[in-house]
Design a protein around this motif. Structure first.
Motif, mmCIF file in Angstrom:
data_model
loop_
_atom_site.group_PDB
_atom_site.id
_atom_site.type_symbol
_atom_site.label_atom_id
_atom_site.label_comp_id
_atom_site.label_asym_id
_atom_site.label_seq_id
_atom_site.Cartn_x
_atom_site.Cartn_y
_atom_site.Cartn_z
ATOM 1 N N THR A 88 -9.867 -22.551 26.009
ATOM 2 C CA THR A 88 -10.961 -22.732 25.057
ATOM 3 C C THR A 88 -12.263 -22.811 25.831
ATOM 4 O O THR A 88 -12.374 -23.576 26.787
ATOM 5 C CB THR A 88 -10.781 -24.013 24.214
ATOM 6 N N VAL A 89 -13.231 -22.012 25.425
ATOM 7 C CA VAL A 89 -14.546 -22.005 26.061
ATOM 8 C C VAL A 89 -15.559 -22.615 25.097
ATOM 9 O O VAL A 89 -15.689 -22.172 23.952
ATOM 10 C CB VAL A 89 -14.977 -20.573 26.444
ATOM 11 N N LYS A 90 -16.272 -23.624 25.580
ATOM 12 C CA LYS A 90 -17.353 -24.231 24.807
ATOM 13 C C LYS A 90 -18.664 -23.645 25.317
ATOM 14 O O LYS A 90 -19.035 -23.829 26.474
ATOM 15 C CB LYS A 90 -17.350 -25.746 24.977
ATOM 16 N N SER A 91 -19.349 -22.916 24.461
ATOM 17 C CA SER A 91 -20.584 -22.249 24.854
ATOM 18 C C SER A 91 -21.644 -23.259 25.275
ATOM 19 O O SER A 91 -21.915 -24.225 24.554
ATOM 20 C CB SER A 91 -21.113 -21.398 23.699
ATOM 21 N N GLY A 92 -22.240 -23.010 26.430
ATOM 22 C CA GLY A 92 -23.317 -23.891 26.872
ATOM 23 C C GLY A 92 -24.583 -23.696 26.076
ATOM 24 O O GLY A 92 -25.445 -24.575 26.037
ATOM 25 N N ALA A 93 -24.711 -22.547 25.401
ATOM 26 C CA ALA A 93 -25.930 -22.235 24.650
ATOM 27 C C ALA A 93 -25.939 -22.873 23.268
ATOM 28 O O ALA A 93 -26.881 -23.572 22.909
ATOM 29 C CB ALA A 93 -26.088 -20.718 24.531
ATOM 30 N N ILE A 101 -14.953 -24.763 30.263
ATOM 31 C CA ILE A 101 -13.661 -24.107 30.026
ATOM 32 C C ILE A 101 -12.566 -25.164 30.038
ATOM 33 O O ILE A 101 -12.488 -25.971 30.965
ATOM 34 C CB ILE A 101 -13.371 -23.029 31.083
ATOM 35 N N TYR A 102 -11.728 -25.147 29.000
ATOM 36 C CA TYR A 102 -10.609 -26.082 28.885
ATOM 37 C C TYR A 102 -9.294 -25.303 28.931
ATOM 38 O O TYR A 102 -9.157 -24.264 28.283
ATOM 39 C CB TYR A 102 -10.651 -26.846 27.557
ATOM 40 N N LEU A 103 -8.337 -25.817 29.689
ATOM 41 C CA LEU A 103 -6.977 -25.283 29.687
ATOM 42 C C LEU A 103 -6.085 -26.320 29.016
ATOM 43 O O LEU A 103 -5.896 -27.417 29.537
ATOM 44 C CB LEU A 103 -6.498 -25.012 31.110
ATOM 45 N N ALA A 104 -5.566 -25.985 27.847
ATOM 46 C CA ALA A 104 -4.804 -26.956 27.057
ATOM 47 C C ALA A 104 -3.432 -26.394 26.718
ATOM 48 O O ALA A 104 -3.200 -25.178 26.749
ATOM 49 C CB ALA A 104 -5.549 -27.308 25.778
ATOM 50 N N GLY A 105 -2.503 -27.298 26.391
ATOM 51 C CA GLY A 105 -1.164 -26.869 26.012
ATOM 52 C C GLY A 105 -0.335 -28.034 25.521
ATOM 53 O O GLY A 105 -0.774 -29.192 25.549
ATOM 54 N N TYR A 106 0.877 -27.723 25.094
ATOM 55 C CA TYR A 106 1.798 -28.741 24.600
ATOM 56 C C TYR A 106 2.428 -29.471 25.776
ATOM 57 O O TYR A 106 2.922 -28.842 26.726
ATOM 58 C CB TYR A 106 2.885 -28.086 23.753
ATOM 59 N N LYS A 107 2.404 -30.771 25.742
ATOM 60 C CA LYS A 107 2.982 -31.588 26.804
ATOM 61 C C LYS A 107 4.501 -31.636 26.658
ATOM 62 O O LYS A 107 5.022 -32.036 25.626
ATOM 63 C CB LYS A 107 2.399 -32.997 26.747
ATOM 64 N N ILE A 108 5.216 -31.214 27.717
ATOM 65 C CA ILE A 108 6.675 -31.207 27.689
ATOM 66 C C ILE A 108 7.222 -32.545 28.158
ATOM 67 O O ILE A 108 6.926 -32.994 29.265
ATOM 68 C CB ILE A 108 7.233 -30.080 28.574
ATOM 69 N N GLN A 109 8.023 -33.188 27.333
ATOM 70 C CA GLN A 109 8.657 -34.469 27.624
ATOM 71 C C GLN A 109 7.631 -35.454 28.177
ATOM 72 O O GLN A 109 6.563 -35.626 27.613
ATOM 73 C CB GLN A 109 9.830 -34.241 28.581
ATOM 74 N N LYS A 155 -22.939 -24.458 21.804
ATOM 75 C CA LYS A 155 -21.837 -25.434 21.662
ATOM 76 C C LYS A 155 -20.705 -24.927 20.766
ATOM 77 O O LYS A 155 -19.857 -25.723 20.328
ATOM 78 C CB LYS A 155 -22.345 -26.791 21.139
ATOM 79 N N SER A 156 -20.667 -23.650 20.486
ATOM 80 C CA SER A 156 -19.564 -23.100 19.700
ATOM 81 C C SER A 156 -18.331 -22.938 20.593
ATOM 82 O O SER A 156 -18.419 -22.994 21.823
ATOM 83 C CB SER A 156 -19.957 -21.743 19.104
ATOM 84 N N PHE A 157 -17.170 -22.733 19.967
ATOM 85 C CA PHE A 157 -15.913 -22.654 20.707
ATOM 86 C C PHE A 157 -15.264 -21.287 20.540
ATOM 87 O O PHE A 157 -15.290 -20.684 19.470
ATOM 88 C CB PHE A 157 -14.935 -23.737 20.220
ATOM 89 N N ILE A 158 -14.682 -20.800 21.642
ATOM 90 C CA ILE A 158 -13.892 -19.577 21.630
ATOM 91 C C ILE A 158 -12.526 -19.921 22.211
ATOM 92 O O ILE A 158 -12.440 -20.460 23.308
ATOM 93 C CB ILE A 158 -14.535 -18.473 22.496
ATOM 94 N N ARG A 159 -11.460 -19.611 21.476
ATOM 95 C CA ARG A 159 -10.114 -19.948 21.940
ATOM 96 C C ARG A 159 -9.325 -18.673 22.184
ATOM 97 O O ARG A 159 -9.378 -17.730 21.394
ATOM 98 C CB ARG A 159 -9.381 -20.825 20.922
ATOM 99 N N PHE A 160 -8.567 -18.665 23.305
ATOM 100 C CA PHE A 160 -7.702 -17.527 23.618
ATOM 101 C C PHE A 160 -6.321 -18.046 23.999
ATOM 102 O O PHE A 160 -6.162 -18.707 25.029
ATOM 103 C CB PHE A 160 -8.282 -16.699 24.772
ATOM 104 N N PRO A 161 -5.288 -17.766 23.177
ATOM 105 C CA PRO A 161 -3.920 -18.212 23.515
ATOM 106 C C PRO A 161 -3.310 -17.340 24.595
ATOM 107 O O PRO A 161 -3.497 -16.120 24.608
ATOM 108 C CB PRO A 161 -3.171 -18.061 22.188
ATOM 109 N N LEU A 162 -2.586 -17.966 25.521
ATOM 110 C CA LEU A 162 -1.874 -17.242 26.573
ATOM 111 C C LEU A 162 -0.443 -17.027 26.108
ATOM 112 O O LEU A 162 0.366 -17.952 26.110
ATOM 113 C CB LEU A 162 -1.915 -18.025 27.887
#
Length: 267
Positions: free
Chosen positions: A78-83, A58-66, A85-92
């Motif tokens: 973003t979740v990288k499937s262990g089975a 599981i990755y938590l990513a975002g835009y870097k401020i300053q 290796k596909s990716f699922i992305r969910f915006p907060l």
């Protein structure tokens, strides 16, 4: 002496290369999940969140401020499937702030870990925002979001006699708080007249949660959320009480129970 100099040189070199290696590692991961420029990975963890018995990343990513690496906006999971290796992305949606971090635990009772995200607002109120996302079966679904972050189980209003009536909407009880010691302020604001009669209806204000932590209260392997909020009177700094709330997921919604844990000293 020569060995000492070599050792010192090696230590100095490691001080420069370690941060560089961390940046490079983040850049590699960012490329792997196809992030835009100036987007960074703020946290990662491994857990089976899809329910296939294989650990996912599981990755938590975002835009870097300053220039502050801990500050972000436009966060996403973003979740990288262990089975496969596909990716699922969910915006907060509309989530940003400081020191965002991840936690994985079962909040629903289906024995599959859900993804919890906490982000500090960075404002003077010390508020935080929280999201819980289920990725069970590879289908992301938000379980806890902006609506729940602004829980108002305890509401109140100013009443005659220099008092505030606080109603607990979960158990039907009411607590009366005397505010006579703040009369000069409330007179200035036009809430009361000199006799202590309400001149304009004024509701109390509930802030977002200062903290909302995963905790397995009944030790059954399923996490609840326990949080605290401040309750204010005429304005945010006009603190009246602290509210403690426990949330438990029922399968369709969050069952909550709130209580007043401390009445601020009135002055």
């Amino acid at each position: 002496m020569k060995k000492i100099k070599v050792l010192i040189a090696a230590i100095m070199l490691s001080l420069f290369t370690a941060p560089m290696m961390a940046v490079n590692a983040s850049a590699i991961l960012a490329t792997e999940i196809n992030l835009p420029a100036d987007y960074y990975i703020f946290d990662t963890l491994e857990a089976d969140v899809t329910g296939d018995g294989i650990a996912d990343v599981i990755y938590l990513a975002g835009y870097k401020i300053q220039s502050d690496f801990s500050a972000a906006k436009d966060l996403s999971i973003t979740v990288k499937s262990g089975a496969d290796k596909s990716f699922i992305r969910f915006p907060l949606a509309e989530v940003g702030g400081y020191q965002p971090y991840l936690f994985a635990g079962d909040f629903t009772g289906d024995k599959i870990a859900d993804v919890y995200v906490a982000t500090a607002s960075g404002g003077s109120g010390g508020w935080s925002y929280h999201n819980i996302i289920s990725f069970s079966g590879g289908e992301p679904k938000e379980l806890f979001g902006s609506k729940e972050n602004f829980a108002t189980n305890i509401t109140g209003k100013f009443v005659d006699g220099w008092k505030v009536a606080l109603a607990n909407n979960t158990d039907g009880t009411t607590v009366i708080v005397g505010v006579a010691e703040r009369r000069e302020d409330y007179l200035r604001l036009g809430i009361y007249d000199e006799a202590g009669r309400v001149q304009k209806e004024t509701q109390t204000m509930t802030a977002p949660f200062v903290k909302l932590e995963p905790i397995d209260i009944d030790h059954d392997g399923v996490y609840e959320l326990k949080g605290s909020q401040s309750l204010s009177g005429a304005y945010r700094a006009d603190r009246l009480a602290e509210v403690e709330t426990v949330f438990k997921y029922t399968g369709t919604n969050w069952q909550s129970q709130s209580k007043l844990v401390m009445i601020s000293s009135l002055h």
